[in-house]
Design a protein around this motif. Structure first.
Motif, PDB file in Angstrom:
ATOM      1  N   MET A   1       0.857  -1.180   0.000  1.00  0.00           N
ATOM      2  CA  MET A   1       0.000   0.000   0.000  1.00  0.00           C
ATOM      3  C   MET A   1       0.891   1.226   0.000  1.00  0.00           C
ATOM      4  SD  MET A   1      -1.248   2.552   2.069  1.00  0.00           S
ATOM      5  CE  MET A   1      -2.467   3.634   1.469  1.00  0.00           C
ATOM      6  N   ALA A   2       0.827   1.998  -1.020  1.00  0.00           N
ATOM      7  CA  ALA A   2       1.599   3.231  -1.064  1.00  0.00           C
ATOM      8  C   ALA A   2       0.700   4.324  -1.618  1.00  0.00           C
ATOM      9  CB  ALA A   2       2.843   3.070  -1.924  1.00  0.00           C
ATOM     10  N   ALA A   3       0.127   5.106  -0.721  1.00  0.00           N
ATOM     11  CA  ALA A   3      -0.710   6.223  -1.155  1.00  0.00           C
ATOM     12  C   ALA A   3       0.125   7.117  -2.062  1.00  0.00           C
ATOM     13  CB  ALA A   3      -1.218   7.003   0.048  1.00  0.00           C
ATOM     14  N   THR A   4      -0.491   7.601  -3.108  1.00  0.00           N
ATOM     15  CA  THR A   4       0.249   8.416  -4.063  1.00  0.00           C
ATOM     16  C   THR A   4       0.447   9.829  -3.541  1.00  0.00           C
ATOM     17  OG1 THR A   4      -1.776   9.002  -5.228  1.00  0.00           O
ATOM     18  CG2 THR A   4      -0.564   7.091  -6.032  1.00  0.00           C
ATOM     19  N   ALA A  29      -0.352   5.425  15.723  1.00  0.00           N
ATOM     20  CA  ALA A  29      -0.738   6.837  15.649  1.00  0.00           C
ATOM     21  C   ALA A  29       0.261   7.574  14.763  1.00  0.00           C
ATOM     22  CB  ALA A  29      -0.759   7.458  17.040  1.00  0.00           C
ATOM     23  N   LEU A  30      -0.258   8.414  13.907  1.00  0.00           N
ATOM     24  CA  LEU A  30       0.582   9.273  13.072  1.00  0.00           C
ATOM     25  C   LEU A  30       0.483  10.694  13.592  1.00  0.00           C
ATOM     26  CD1 LEU A  30      -0.557   7.981   9.556  1.00  0.00           C
ATOM     27  CD2 LEU A  30       1.473   7.288  10.839  1.00  0.00           C
ATOM     28  N   ARG A  31       1.523  11.466  13.350  1.00  0.00           N
ATOM     29  CA  ARG A  31       1.434  12.873  13.744  1.00  0.00           C
ATOM     30  C   ARG A  31       0.386  13.559  12.866  1.00  0.00           C
ATOM     31  NH1 ARG A  31       4.173  16.567  10.485  1.00  0.00           N
ATOM     32  NH2 ARG A  31       5.517  15.618   8.932  1.00  0.00           N
ATOM     33  N   GLU A  51       2.680  25.067  -3.169  1.00  0.00           N
ATOM     34  CA  GLU A  51       3.888  24.288  -3.444  1.00  0.00           C
ATOM     35  C   GLU A  51       4.523  23.835  -2.134  1.00  0.00           C
ATOM     36  OE1 GLU A  51       6.504  26.569  -5.952  1.00  0.00           O
ATOM     37  OE2 GLU A  51       4.935  26.858  -7.450  1.00  0.00           O
ATOM     38  N   GLY A  52       4.589  24.739  -1.178  1.00  0.00           N
ATOM     39  CA  GLY A  52       5.119  24.393   0.146  1.00  0.00           C
ATOM     40  C   GLY A  52       4.256  23.346   0.824  1.00  0.00           C
ATOM     41  N   PHE A  53       2.943  23.479   0.684  1.00  0.00           N
ATOM     42  CA  PHE A  53       2.028  22.497   1.264  1.00  0.00           C
ATOM     43  C   PHE A  53       2.249  21.124   0.622  1.00  0.00           C
ATOM     44  CE2 PHE A  53      -2.028  20.193   0.920  1.00  0.00           C
ATOM     45  CZ  PHE A  53      -2.238  19.919   2.261  1.00  0.00           C
ATOM     46  N   ALA A  54       2.401  21.085  -0.689  1.00  0.00           N
ATOM     47  CA  ALA A  54       2.629  19.809  -1.377  1.00  0.00           C
ATOM     48  C   ALA A  54       3.915  19.154  -0.882  1.00  0.00           C
ATOM     49  CB  ALA A  54       2.677  20.011  -2.888  1.00  0.00           C
ATOM     50  N   ASP A  55       4.949  19.941  -0.665  1.00  0.00           N
ATOM     51  CA  ASP A  55       6.204  19.402  -0.138  1.00  0.00           C
ATOM     52  C   ASP A  55       6.017  18.866   1.277  1.00  0.00           C
ATOM     53  OD1 ASP A  55       7.525  20.011  -2.498  1.00  0.00           O
ATOM     54  OD2 ASP A  55       8.373  21.880  -1.723  1.00  0.00           O
ATOM     55  N   ALA A  56       5.291  19.621   2.109  1.00  0.00           N
ATOM     56  CA  ALA A  56       5.034  19.188   3.484  1.00  0.00           C
ATOM     57  C   ALA A  56       4.173  17.925   3.497  1.00  0.00           C
ATOM     58  CB  ALA A  56       4.363  20.309   4.281  1.00  0.00           C
ATOM     59  N   ALA A  57       3.191  17.861   2.607  1.00  0.00           N
ATOM     60  CA  ALA A  57       2.331  16.675   2.525  1.00  0.00           C
ATOM     61  C   ALA A  57       3.145  15.453   2.098  1.00  0.00           C
ATOM     62  CB  ALA A  57       1.182  16.926   1.550  1.00  0.00           C
ATOM     63  N   GLU A  58       4.076  15.633   1.176  1.00  0.00           N
ATOM     64  CA  GLU A  58       4.914  14.521   0.741  1.00  0.00           C
ATOM     65  C   GLU A  58       5.825  14.059   1.868  1.00  0.00           C
ATOM     66  OE1 GLU A  58       6.829  11.529  -1.492  1.00  0.00           O
ATOM     67  OE2 GLU A  58       4.833  12.394  -1.457  1.00  0.00           O
ATOM     68  N   TYR A  59       6.374  14.987   2.625  1.00  0.00           N
ATOM     69  CA  TYR A  59       7.206  14.620   3.780  1.00  0.00           C
ATOM     70  C   TYR A  59       6.376  13.819   4.772  1.00  0.00           C
ATOM     71  CZ  TYR A  59      10.412  14.962   7.697  1.00  0.00           C
ATOM     72  OH  TYR A  59      11.251  14.658   8.730  1.00  0.00           O
ATOM     73  N   TRP A  60       5.148  14.276   5.041  1.00  0.00           N
ATOM     74  CA  TRP A  60       4.248  13.583   5.962  1.00  0.00           C
ATOM     75  C   TRP A  60       3.951  12.182   5.432  1.00  0.00           C
ATOM     76  CZ3 TRP A  60      -0.415  11.148   6.063  1.00  0.00           C
ATOM     77  CH2 TRP A  60      -1.022  10.961   7.307  1.00  0.00           C
ATOM     78  N   ARG A  61       3.687  12.053   4.118  1.00  0.00           N
ATOM     79  CA  ARG A  61       3.387  10.756   3.512  1.00  0.00           C
ATOM     80  C   ARG A  61       4.558   9.794   3.684  1.00  0.00           C
ATOM     81  NH1 ARG A  61       3.757   7.681  -1.325  1.00  0.00           N
ATOM     82  NH2 ARG A  61       5.332   9.072  -2.160  1.00  0.00           N
ATOM     83  N   GLN A  62       5.758  10.264   3.392  1.00  0.00           N
ATOM     84  CA  GLN A  62       6.941   9.411   3.522  1.00  0.00           C
ATOM     85  C   GLN A  62       7.124   8.949   4.971  1.00  0.00           C
ATOM     86  OE1 GLN A  62       8.901   8.157   1.130  1.00  0.00           O
ATOM     87  NE2 GLN A  62       7.666   9.145  -0.429  1.00  0.00           N
ATOM     88  N   GLU A  63       6.934   9.877   5.915  1.00  0.00           N
ATOM     89  CA  GLU A  63       7.058   9.532   7.323  1.00  0.00           C
ATOM     90  C   GLU A  63       5.991   8.515   7.724  1.00  0.00           C
ATOM     91  OE1 GLU A  63       5.853  12.331  10.588  1.00  0.00           O
ATOM     92  OE2 GLU A  63       8.025  12.367  10.873  1.00  0.00           O
ATOM     93  N   LEU A  68       4.209   2.977   9.138  1.00  0.00           N
ATOM     94  CA  LEU A  68       3.338   1.844   8.799  1.00  0.00           C
ATOM     95  C   LEU A  68       4.108   0.632   8.289  1.00  0.00           C
ATOM     96  CD1 LEU A  68       0.525   3.899   7.066  1.00  0.00           C
ATOM     97  CD2 LEU A  68       0.377   2.728   9.265  1.00  0.00           C
ATOM     98  N   GLY A  69       5.399   0.784   8.064  1.00  0.00           N
ATOM     99  CA  GLY A  69       6.229  -0.323   7.614  1.00  0.00           C
ATOM    100  C   GLY A  69       6.141  -0.615   6.128  1.00  0.00           C
ATOM    101  N   TYR A  70       5.710   0.360   5.334  1.00  0.00           N
ATOM    102  CA  TYR A  70       5.590   0.160   3.907  1.00  0.00           C
ATOM    103  C   TYR A  70       6.848   0.548   3.148  1.00  0.00           C
ATOM    104  CZ  TYR A  70       0.626  -0.549   4.718  1.00  0.00           C
ATOM    105  OH  TYR A  70      -0.572  -1.025   5.154  1.00  0.00           O
ATOM    106  N   GLU A  71       7.761   1.237   3.792  1.00  0.00           N
ATOM    107  CA  GLU A  71       8.990   1.649   3.102  1.00  0.00           C
ATOM    108  C   GLU A  71      10.175   1.439   4.009  1.00  0.00           C
ATOM    109  OE1 GLU A  71       9.087   4.903   0.594  1.00  0.00           O
ATOM    110  OE2 GLU A  71       7.245   4.277  -0.308  1.00  0.00           O
TER     111      GLU A  71
END
Length: 71
Positions: A1-4, A29-31, A51-63, A68-71
């Protein structure tokens, strides 16, 4: 499972919800995800707050994927 990666507000909200649902199902629990910008002027500025929000959202997704143990 890897949300895009999120590309806008609606896709970010969907991605946040999907990953938070997976976390709850695993008893994790996620932050809190980053807040959406409220100051966009809509003129497509270079360095738009979205653009800043998209970068922050991607950082949150990776974390989240790491937690979750997917990466």
């Amino acid at each position: 499972m890897a949300a895009t990666r999120a590309t806008d507000g609606p896709s970010a909200r969907a991605m946040f919800a999907a990953l938070q649902t997976h976390a709850l199902a695993q008893g994790l629990a996620l932050r809190p995800p980053p807040a959406e910008p409220t100051t966009c002027c809509g003129r497509g500025c270079n360095g738009c707050v979205w653009e800043g929000f998209a970068d922050a959202a991607e950082y949150w997704r990776q974390e989240a994927l790491l937690v979750l143990g997917y990466e």
